[in-house]
Design an enzyme around this catalytic site. Structure first.
Site, PDB file in Angstrom:
ATOM      1  N   PRO A  15      70.963   8.689 -10.368  1.00  0.00           N
ATOM      2  CA  PRO A  15      69.590   8.938 -10.841  1.00  0.00           C
ATOM      3  C   PRO A  15      69.162  10.371 -10.586  1.00  0.00           C
ATOM      4  O   PRO A  15      69.310  10.892  -9.477  1.00  0.00           O
ATOM      5  CB  PRO A  15      68.764   7.937 -10.033  1.00  0.00           C
ATOM      6  N   CYS A  16      68.607  11.015 -11.630  1.00  0.00           N
ATOM      7  CA  CYS A  16      68.339  12.445 -11.561  1.00  0.00           C
ATOM      8  C   CYS A  16      66.944  12.772 -11.050  1.00  0.00           C
ATOM      9  O   CYS A  16      66.646  13.930 -10.761  1.00  0.00           O
ATOM     10  CB  CYS A  16      68.525  13.076 -12.939  1.00  0.00           C
ATOM     11  N   GLN A  17      66.056  11.779 -10.952  1.00  0.00           N
ATOM     12  CA  GLN A  17      64.666  12.073 -10.609  1.00  0.00           C
ATOM     13  C   GLN A  17      64.499  12.836  -9.290  1.00  0.00           C
ATOM     14  O   GLN A  17      63.613  13.690  -9.188  1.00  0.00           O
ATOM     15  CB  GLN A  17      63.860  10.775 -10.563  1.00  0.00           C
TER      16      GLN A  17
END
Length: 389
Positions: A79-81
């Site tokens: 996940p890039c958040q």
């Protein structure tokens, strides 16, 4: 060659690695809508995904011993958040940081290689130490963080191990990374992503990232020197836009150097011009997910993508406009949302691949996806190296 896909999302990276020749023994994803997208394509017997074993789960609870030995590739985009330029920038303090799980997969499966993708924001200066920590964990996955140990202390132990004298024992990888622009690999979108690739030391890891195949200079040549681009798209001279001032300044140099090598960047027009106009209400009759969605509006930072350049980076939403920068800029200055199918084209998903979920959720799936053709370019090079090794 056998592979496992982590954090699969809607399947962009997994499709790219499958097209490169990897067979996915398991495709792991926790989001129910993203899993349903993949399952729907399995039901439709889409060739690349019909044999995937989709596992809807939290990767932190997955037992890799179920796959046995002999996995060639671990691939995934954590996940890039936590690292996104548009997020809260919490990095390792964000509970969504799944890089430790990518390291666990490498440690337990001992693949010949791995391929990990993430956002450009991972390279920002404020994350420099933690990014170095990620690389060293992937290099030496068996040097495990001790109970109660803070990550800076674990980093120090990894650094000492990495620089210590003598031959290193145990499981070790040669790891490289690069910031890649998807437009340079035939994707009709400016989308910069960090790609990390590692090879187990016994795989003779003399490898480098594949060279770009497409470039902006060739697009400028085809548009403003020969006009081939406009002729191919049957755009009459009176309807062609004026050459931007910034481009004019480069034309003399280009003419002096001659036609640039390589292929031209793909544009929005290249990607979607053959699709019916969704505002006329007939888009979904021929193409899956090609329905007009009203309500698009332009404001600073979200001004839409022009027809005759690669699209701006599609985003996952949560920035005031569903789908983020997921808009087309018309010749009259107006904007409309890209349809799901148009967005899928910009991410180089095949037309037969359909998406499930509410519109905002589907746009989130697409905004988080790895462009298929970018994944294919890197994965093909990785596979060729593993075959030769």
């Amino acid at each position: 060659m056998r592979a496992i896909e982590l954090f699969a999302g809607a399947g962009g990276l997994a499709i790219g690695t499958a097209k490169a020749g990897f067979h996915h023994e398991a495709v792991l994803e926790w989001n129910p809508d993203a899993c349903e997208t993949i399952r729907e394509n399995k039901r439709r017997k889409v060739e690349l995904v019909r044999d995937w074993e989709v596992v809807e789960c939290d990767v932190r609870k997955y037992d890799y011993s179920l796959l046995g030995e002999g996995i060639d590739l671990v691939a995934g985009g954590p996940p890039c958040q936590p690292f996104s330029l548009g997020g809260k920038h919490r990095g390792h303090e964000d509970e969504r940081d799944m890089f430790p799980e990518a390291v666990r997969a490498v440690r337990e499966l001992k693949p010949k290689g791995f391929m990990v993708e993430n956002v450009k924001g991972l390279l920002r200066q404020s994350f420099a130490s933690y990014f170095g920590y990620i690389i060293l964990q992937l290099t030496h996955p068996e040097i495990v963080k001790r109970e109660g140990e803070e990550w800076p202390d674990h980093l120090k132990r990894l650094e000492r191990h990495h620089t210590g004298k003598g031959r290193r024992s145990g499981l070790n990888y040669q790891v490289v990374f690069r910031l890649l622009n998807a437009a340079d690999y035939g994707v009709p979108q400016r989308r910069e992503r960090v790609v990390i690739v590692g090879f187990r030391e016994d795989q003779f890891p003399a490898w480098s990232f594949p060279s770009p195949t497409h470039n902006e200079e060739r697009l400028i040549w085809d548009q403003w020197v020969t006009g081939e681009y406009w002729e191919r798209h049957e755009v009459a001279k009176r309807r062609r836009p004026k050459c931007p001032e910034a481009i004019k300044a480069r034309l003399d140099r280009l003419r002096g150097e001659g036609c640039p090598s390589g292929e031209a960047w793909k544009t929005v027009r290249d990607a979607i011009a053959d699709l019916p106009d969704p505002t006329r209400g007939n888009g979904g009759e021929t193409f899956h997910n090609h329905l007009f969605n009203p309500g698009a509006r332009s404001y600073p930072g979200h001004t839409g993508s022009p027809w005759d350049a690669p699209a701006k980076t599609l985003k996952a939403g949560g920035h005031g406009v569903p789908g983020g920068e997921n808009m087309l800029l018309g010749a009259d200055g107006g904007v409309r949302y890209f349809t799901v199918r148009e967005s899928a084209r910009l991410q180089t998903f095949p037309d037969e691949y359909v998406f499930r979920g509410a519109w905002g959720e589907v746009m989130r799936q697409l905004g988080n996806a790895v462009p298929v053709n970018l994944a294919l370019a890197v994965a093909s090079s990785v596979k060729a190296h593993l075959m030769s090794a």
